[in-house]
Design an enzyme around this catalytic site. Sequence first.
Site, mmCIF file in Angstrom:
data_model
loop_
_atom_site.group_PDB
_atom_site.id
_atom_site.type_symbol
_atom_site.label_atom_id
_atom_site.label_comp_id
_atom_site.label_asym_id
_atom_site.label_seq_id
_atom_site.Cartn_x
_atom_site.Cartn_y
_atom_site.Cartn_z
ATOM 1 N N CYS A 184 0.839 -1.189 0.000
ATOM 2 C CA CYS A 184 0.000 0.000 0.000
ATOM 3 C C CYS A 184 0.878 1.244 0.000
ATOM 4 O O CYS A 184 1.995 1.228 0.493
ATOM 5 C CB CYS A 184 -0.949 0.067 1.189
ATOM 6 N N LYS A 203 5.339 -5.826 -3.430
ATOM 7 C CA LYS A 203 6.788 -5.732 -3.260
ATOM 8 C C LYS A 203 7.225 -6.136 -1.870
ATOM 9 O O LYS A 203 8.249 -6.757 -1.703
ATOM 10 C CB LYS A 203 7.264 -4.296 -3.556
ATOM 11 N N TRP A 258 -2.953 -2.742 -1.608
ATOM 12 C CA TRP A 258 -2.796 -4.183 -1.823
ATOM 13 C C TRP A 258 -3.727 -4.832 -0.825
ATOM 14 O O TRP A 258 -3.532 -4.696 0.387
ATOM 15 C CB TRP A 258 -1.353 -4.619 -1.601
ATOM 16 N N ARG A 306 3.754 -0.781 -4.871
ATOM 17 C CA ARG A 306 3.515 -1.345 -3.540
ATOM 18 C C ARG A 306 2.271 -2.182 -3.501
ATOM 19 O O ARG A 306 2.124 -3.093 -2.695
ATOM 20 C CB ARG A 306 3.332 -0.220 -2.523
ATOM 21 N N ASN A 308 -1.827 2.625 5.495
ATOM 22 C CA ASN A 308 -0.978 1.510 5.053
ATOM 23 C C ASN A 308 -0.620 0.723 6.298
ATOM 24 O O ASN A 308 -0.058 1.257 7.242
ATOM 25 C CB ASN A 308 0.292 2.031 4.367
ATOM 26 N N GLY A 309 -0.976 -0.558 6.325
ATOM 27 C CA GLY A 309 -0.674 -1.393 7.498
ATOM 28 C C GLY A 309 -1.850 -2.299 7.764
ATOM 29 O O GLY A 309 -2.680 -2.540 6.895
ATOM 30 N N LYS A 333 11.669 -17.396 -9.040
ATOM 31 C CA LYS A 333 11.674 -16.331 -10.063
ATOM 32 C C LYS A 333 10.739 -16.699 -11.202
ATOM 33 O O LYS A 333 9.911 -15.906 -11.643
ATOM 34 C CB LYS A 333 13.091 -16.118 -10.590
ATOM 35 N N GLU A 382 15.814 -20.520 -5.743
ATOM 36 C CA GLU A 382 15.578 -19.129 -6.141
ATOM 37 C C GLU A 382 15.174 -19.067 -7.605
ATOM 38 O O GLU A 382 14.274 -18.313 -7.991
ATOM 39 C CB GLU A 382 16.813 -18.283 -5.862
ATOM 40 N N GLU A 434 6.906 -16.878 -10.079
ATOM 41 C CA GLU A 434 6.221 -15.673 -9.568
ATOM 42 C C GLU A 434 5.982 -14.636 -10.653
ATOM 43 O O GLU A 434 5.106 -13.786 -10.512
ATOM 44 C CB GLU A 434 6.978 -15.055 -8.413
ATOM 45 N N HIS A 481 13.594 -40.312 -5.868
ATOM 46 C CA HIS A 481 12.701 -40.669 -4.750
ATOM 47 C C HIS A 481 11.291 -40.150 -4.979
ATOM 48 O O HIS A 481 10.502 -40.074 -4.035
ATOM 49 C CB HIS A 481 13.280 -40.121 -3.436
HETATM 50 C C1 AGP Z 1 10.967 -12.230 -4.231
HETATM 51 O O1 AGP Z 1 11.092 -12.265 -5.654
HETATM 52 C C2 AGP Z 1 9.555 -12.101 -3.796
HETATM 53 N N1 AGP Z 1 8.966 -10.925 -4.294
HETATM 54 C C3 AGP Z 1 9.337 -12.311 -2.314
HETATM 55 O O2 AGP Z 1 9.567 -13.682 -2.071
HETATM 56 C C4 AGP Z 1 10.244 -11.526 -1.336
HETATM 57 O O3 AGP Z 1 11.568 -11.973 -1.443
HETATM 58 C C5 AGP Z 1 9.747 -11.782 0.091
HETATM 59 O O4 AGP Z 1 8.439 -11.276 0.199
HETATM 60 C C6 AGP Z 1 10.630 -11.156 1.174
HETATM 61 O O5 AGP Z 1 10.629 -9.767 1.023
HETATM 62 P P1 AGP Z 1 11.711 -8.915 1.878
HETATM 63 O O6 AGP Z 1 13.066 -9.351 1.399
HETATM 64 O O7 AGP Z 1 11.421 -7.486 1.580
HETATM 65 O O8 AGP Z 1 11.517 -9.264 3.329
#
Ligand code: AGP
Length: 634
Positions: free
Chosen positions: A32, A629, A103, A57, A129-130, A511, A507, A514, A530
Amino acid sequence: MGTGGLAKFPVVFVTGGYGPPDFPIEERWPVCGIVGYTGYRDAVPVLIEGLRRLEYRGYDSAGVAVSCEDGLRIVKRAGKLGVLVESLDGVARGHCGIGHTRWATHGRPSDENAHPHTDCAGSLAVVHNGIIENYEELREWLRGLGHVFRSETDTEVLPHLIEHFYAGDLLAAVREAVRLVRGSYALAVLCRENPGFLVAVRRDSPLVVGLGRGENFVASDIPALLPYTRRTYVLNDGEMVAVTPEGVRIFDAQARPVHKDVFEVTWDAAQAEKGGYPHFMLKEIYEQPKALRDTLRGRIGADGAVALRDVPEEWAGAKKVHITACGTAYHAGLVGKYVIERLARLPVAVEIASEFRYRQPLVDRDTLVVVVSQSGETADTLAALREARRCGAPVLAVTNVVGSSVAREADATCYTWAGPEIAVASTKAYTTQLAVMYLLALWLARRRGTLSAELEREVVAGLARLPAAAERVLTGGDRLREVAGEIARHEHVFFIGRGLDYAVAQEGALKLKEISYIHAEAYAAGELKHGTLALITDGVPVVALATQETVLEKMVSNVKEVKARGGWILGVAMEGCRAAQTVADGFVPLPRVHELLAPILTVIPLQLLAYHAAVARGCDVDQPRNLAKSVTVE
Ligand code: AGP
C-alpha cells in the site's frame, strides 16, 4: 508437450543483450502507498503523480479525498491507478488532499473497500498503510455506539474512531484514536471542518514528510515527493505530524514537540524510473554488478580482512547461527548456511520466518540470529526478529532499506547497497544479500581461526572480482531470450542441483513461477529418483545447475537420469565444463570462479530466463498478479 521447439536450439547460449546502467541508492517498500498534500497547487494531480510512483507497492485499488469548497470529495475505484484517473475528470478540485494505492488484505479489491474511508457523516477521510489487528473488536464497540460500516476493511474503523474522539481538534482526536489501535499503520487524515490541514501518524509502517515552499507533503515513500521537493523528514514510530501549507509540526506519542533534522534526498527522481529498460526487473538485473560493487565497497581491507562496521566483535563467539527470512531473502539464507558452515565451521539453521516465529525456536544469547529482508518491513520477518530478541538472542539485520523497521529493531545492521528495487521479483537484492552472507562468513571465520590464509585469500579475491564476472554473464547475445520463449510454452519446469546449486535452484524456481506463472519446482538432484522423476516425461524442461566441482560427477548422472526419461536439459555450469556441456541440450557457461562463490553468477541466467519467459507469456513482469513488493501483513 514434446521437446517441441526446444530441441532445435544450439548447445551454447549466452545471456544478456543490454548495457548495465549506473544507479545510486536506497528507499523503503511496504505494501500500500499513501500520499497527502496541502499547498497552492491543485491537489489531485499531485496526489495522482505521487500514487503513480508508489503503485508498485500494491495496485488492487486506488482513491483520493480532496478538501473542496463544499466539503470532502472522495473518488475511489477498484483496479489500477488508471481506473481512478478515468473516474476523476475534474470532479474533485481543491488544494489539500490524501490518496491511496492498495494491496488488499482485509476485504477483496472493490470500490467500497478502496481507500480513503470516511466516518458516517463523511466529515473525516483516512488513508492507511498497514493492518489493524484489533479491528473486529473496535468495529463491534463502534457499532454499539451507532456507527455504520460500509466496507469489509480493517481500515474503516479508523475514521469512525477519530470521529468518536473529535471535538474540534483533529490532532488530539487522531492521537486518542490510535491509542486504541493494535497493529501497524501509516495514516493520513483530512477533516471537512479544517480544509488545508492534514494529520499523519505512523507505527510499523514507514512515513515521510516532504517540505516545500507554501506547500507540504506526506507519503509512504520518498519517490512520491521527488517531483516537488528533496527536503524531507523521515518519521519514527509513534511520531505524528500536523501539516499546513505554511509548515509542519512533529509530535511524539506523548504529544511532545519533536525536532528533526531535514533529510536531503540525493538521488535523481528519473533514476527511480526504468531508465530506458522495458521493465524495472530487467533494469535491476543489470544493476547487479554495480549493486555488488556498492555492497562490497569499504568492507574488504587491503589485508583481505572483512570489516563489518557496527557488528560487535563478541558475536564471533556465537555457538550457532540462525537465519530467518521470507521468499527470496530466505533463499539467500540457504546460501548463507553453506558458506558460513564451510568457512566459519559454525552450525547454521535457516528457517522461513512465518515458521520460526510460532514454534518457540531454540535460540538464546549464544545464538546469532540473522534476519534478511530487502524491504525491512516484511511482517513475518519483523515478528521473527522480535521473537529472537525475546529469546535473548543478538540479532543482525541484513536489509536494503536504511531506517527500515528491521534495521531499527535489530542489534546491528549490515546493509545491502542495491539501490531502489522496484520490481516485485527480487533480483539485485538477492545477489547483494549473498555478498553480505560471504562477508559475514569471512568475518566469523577469521575471528574463529577456522580458515586457512590461503583459502581466505582465494575467496576474498574471488569475491572482489564477482562484479566484473557478473558483468560478463550479463553481456553478449541474448539467445537465452529465445530458449526462454520456448520454455514459456510449457506449464511445468524443474530446477535441480546439489549443494549450493540446490540452494540457487530454489531461487530460480521462485523467479520463474512468480512472474511467468509457470509451475516451477526446485529439487535436490539426488532426491529426484525418490519421487519427482515420475513427473519427467518427454520434453519436460529441466534446468540443471552444475557449478559444484565436488559433486559434478553425481550431477551429471542425475542429468542422464532425466534425459533417459525424455527431459530437455538446460545446463548452467562453469565455462569449459565439458562434462556438463556434453550432457546438456542447452548450455549456459559461467565465468570460472571458486565454487563457493558461484551462486552470485549462477542465479543471473535464471533471473533472465524467468524474465524473458514472463515477457513471452505477456505477463505483468514488474507487478505480477496477487503479489506485492513487500508483505507487511501476515
Ligand atoms: C521475491 O522475488 C519475492 N517478491 C518475495 O519472495 C520476497 O523476497 C519476500 O516477500 C521477502 O521480502 P523482503 O526481502 O522485503 O523481506
